[in-house]
Design an enzyme around this catalytic site. Structure first.
Site, PDB file in Angstrom:
ATOM      1  N   TYR A 104      -2.369  -0.137  10.065  1.00  0.00           N
ATOM      2  CA  TYR A 104      -2.471  -1.004   8.823  1.00  0.00           C
ATOM      3  C   TYR A 104      -1.106  -0.751   8.055  1.00  0.00           C
ATOM      4  CZ  TYR A 104      -3.856  -0.907   3.922  1.00  0.00           C
ATOM      5  OH  TYR A 104      -4.227  -1.588   2.680  1.00  0.00           O
ATOM      6  N   SER A 124       0.737  -1.200  -0.063  1.00  0.00           N
ATOM      7  CA  SER A 124       0.141  -0.213   0.036  1.00  0.00           C
ATOM      8  C   SER A 124       0.945   1.399  -0.124  1.00  0.00           C
ATOM      9  CB  SER A 124      -0.981  -0.027   1.149  1.00  0.00           C
ATOM     10  OG  SER A 124      -1.422   1.394   1.582  1.00  0.00           O
TER      11      SER A 124
END
Length: 341
Positions: free
Chosen positions: A157, A132
């Protein structure tokens, strides 16, 4: 071009990117074994409808499996001769990780180790996995490059995604498992996630409800259309990484390695101000947004901007869908799917 005899395991197949990838492979005559735990992070109806479309293809096999369950995962590998794995299963969302950290540990860490183990023991040819843009965290040097150090995540995350990259590298080093990590930049488009800004803003604007504009609108995002993401993934599947002969431990390059490991950014290479993004949705929907200006949320970064030089040089691909075109496609899908006049 992909070998249509190869079996490709797509994890998170009922998710936004997983669905589009599986459909593209199936349309080209490939075999897809799809797994998904069908969790309730967002509307399960959307996931079921995606699966309904995929189930119409003869070469699609679906199993409801959670990658955090090693026995369920082992069964999938033992019952299918899997050649390639594309891991898109993960607990997504920066803000959700502030409230539910254990879910991220189960899926993004334990689940990823389980997948690595299964790839190792079943001699998988190539593991492609989703990372990501959030791994860039506190970095402010832009555009973000895979050759920059990314050791300062600002959300759990992001930390789990960085951990995935490190774990994959270790398995490539120890067991010769070729691994490619893809750092996706703000993916949007038809069948998109309901927790993402394009969906939230479009829904609220069409319903004439207020939208929350974080950081007083002074955010920039490298919005990347789903078709561009999928084209990048398809090309990467065929590009098994090779050791970089120029890699040196004296000056270690985070984007390459002495082993079969590579990282790519897949982004539009064109950051857009949040207010400009909202204007495009307003023009497309022909409705004015009611804006509530808010402060920057914990875990959010102010701007993302992908350097895609490696993707262009190695894969020969550059995302090109304009935000205006992409939003038009998304709004058309949204209105059709939710029967908005």
């Amino acid at each position: 071009m992909m070998d249509n005899k190869e079996k490709i395991l797509v994890t998170g197949v009922a998710g936004f990117i997983g669905f589009h990838l599986a459909r593209r492979i199936l349309e080209e005559g490939g075999h897809v074994i799809g797994i998904d735990n069908m969790n309730l992070y967002y509307d399960a109806g959307l996931k079921k409808d995606r699966l309904k479309i995929l189930s119409e293809y003869k070469k699609f096999l679906f199993n409801k499996v959670d990658i955090s369950s090693i026995n369920e995962l082992k069964n999938i590998f033992e019952n299918n001769s899997i050649d390639i794995v594309v891991n898109l299963a993960a607990q997504a969302g920066v803000r959700y990780s502030l409230e539910n950290p254990s879910v991220y540990v189960d899926s993004n860490l334990s689940g990823f180790v389980n997948l690595l183990e299964c790839c190792r023991y079943n001699k998988v040819k190539h593991l492609v996995f989703a990372s990501s843009s959030s791994v860039y965290g506190a970095n402010i040097k832009r555009p973000f490059s895979v050759h920059h150090n990314v050791d300062h995540p600002v959300s759990l995350y992001a930390a789990t995604k960085k951990a995935n990259e490190l774990m994959a590298h270790a398995y490539s080093h120890l067991f010769g498992l070729p691994c490619t990590g893809l750092r996706f930049f703000t993916v949007y488009g038809p069948w998109g996630r309901p927790d993402m800004a394009p969906f939230l803003f479009t829904k609220a604007i069409l319903e004439e409800k207020p939208i929350k504009v974080f950081n007083q609108g002074k955010m920039q995002r490298d919005f990347t259309y789903i078709d561009d993401i999928i084209e990048g993934v398809i090309r990467v599947i065929d590009k098994i990484p090779e050791p970089d002969p120029d890699w040196s431990g004296n000056n270690p390059d985070p984007g390459t390695s002495y082993t079969a490991y590579k990282i790519y950014n897949i982004g539009n290479n064109n950051p857009v101000e949040l207010m400009e993004f909202i204007k495009i949705i307003e023009k497309t929907t022909k409705k004015q947004a009611k804006k509530e200006f808010c402060e920057l949320q914990p875990g959010d970064v102010r701007a993302t901007f992908a350097n895609i030089d490696d993707l262009v040089n190695d894969i020969g691909f550059k995302p090109s869908t304009s935000l205006k075109t992409g939003i038009k496609h998304f709004v058309e899908w949204y209105k059709d799917y939710y029967r908005v006049p």
